[in-house]
Design an enzyme around this catalytic site. Structure first.
Site, short mmCIF file in Angstrom:
data_model
loop_
_atom_site.label_atom_id
_atom_site.label_comp_id
_atom_site.label_asym_id
_atom_site.label_seq_id
_atom_site.Cartn_x
_atom_site.Cartn_y
_atom_site.Cartn_z
N ASP A 32 26.38 79.63 -4.92
CA ASP A 32 25.82 78.29 -4.85
C ASP A 32 24.52 78.35 -5.64
O ASP A 32 23.49 78.79 -5.12
CB ASP A 32 25.56 77.88 -3.40
CG ASP A 32 25.01 76.48 -3.28
OD1 ASP A 32 25.38 75.62 -4.09
OD2 ASP A 32 24.18 76.24 -2.38
N ASP A 92 22.51 77.23 1.77
CA ASP A 92 22.98 77.75 0.48
C ASP A 92 23.93 78.93 0.69
O ASP A 92 24.89 79.11 -0.04
CB ASP A 92 21.80 78.20 -0.38
CG ASP A 92 20.73 77.15 -0.49
OD1 ASP A 92 20.84 76.29 -1.38
OD2 ASP A 92 19.79 77.18 0.34
N GLU A 127 29.68 76.99 -8.00
CA GLU A 127 29.69 75.54 -7.85
C GLU A 127 29.43 74.89 -9.20
O GLU A 127 28.47 75.23 -9.89
CB GLU A 127 28.63 75.09 -6.84
CG GLU A 127 28.69 73.60 -6.57
CD GLU A 127 27.75 73.17 -5.47
OE1 GLU A 127 28.16 73.22 -4.31
OE2 GLU A 127 26.60 72.81 -5.79
#
EC number: 3.1.21.10
Length: 181
Positions: A7, A141, A68
């Site tokens: 992330d 996160d 991501e």
């Protein structure tokens, strides 16, 4: 399949490693955050992210890295930092020959919770449940990184079949063109 989920972020870059196959219980092998000081020079922050990614790759030896996909936000500065951190993660994996997959936030949420509009708390709760953890990973996160890895494990077989079908169709089209010439 062992997947490192990332992330991306300049201040907090979530990382999580999950192992397993679709349809079977999954196992978390590690979760954490690569942190950089907000007041540090950009180049130093990117080097710190690279060093952190390299440590995770060395320690866990993933077969895939799921990152991501950066999406447009209103704050250009934030999206630029996220994109830069994402590029560092992709570079580290690619340098080692590890395939990289990009997943959108809504794709990850839908895979893990069933809804592409799930909030952070819902994602954290489902990650906790799916990986049989005692509590949601903190900060968010870290949970998001695990969700990315889970999403990739569950979606990779279908995506691979689709890619193979597209490639077969492309080859068939090319061979038809050669015959008709």
């Amino acid at each position: 399949m062992r997947v490192l989920g990332v992330d991306p972020g300049l201040t907090r870059c979530g990382v999580g490693v999950v192992e397993g196959v679709a349809g079977r219980p999954l196992t978390m092998l590690g979760v954490g955050v690569v942190r950089t000081p907000a007041d540090a020079e950009l180049g130093h922050r990117l080097v710190a992210i690279e060093q952190g990614m390299e440590q995770w790759l060395d320690e866990h030896r993933p077969e895939f890295v799921a990152v991501e996909r950066v999406f447009s936000q209103h704050n250009v500065r934030t999206v630029m930092g996220t994109a830069q951190a994402s590029a560092v993660a992709m570079l580290c994996a690619s340098r080692r020959g590890i395939p990289v997959a990009l997943h959108t936030p809504s794709e990850v949420k839908a895979a893990v919770t069933g809804s592409g509009r799930a909030d952070k708390a819902q994602v954290g709760a489902m990650v906790t449940r799916l990986l049989r953890l005692d509590a949601p990973p903190k900060p968010a996160d870290a949970a998001d990184a695990l969700a990315l890895a889970i999403c990739h494990i569950w979606r990779a077989p279908a995506v691979n079949r689709l890619q193979q079908a597209h490639e077969q169709a492309r080859r068939a089209q090319l061979s038809v063109k050669k015959v008709t010439r």
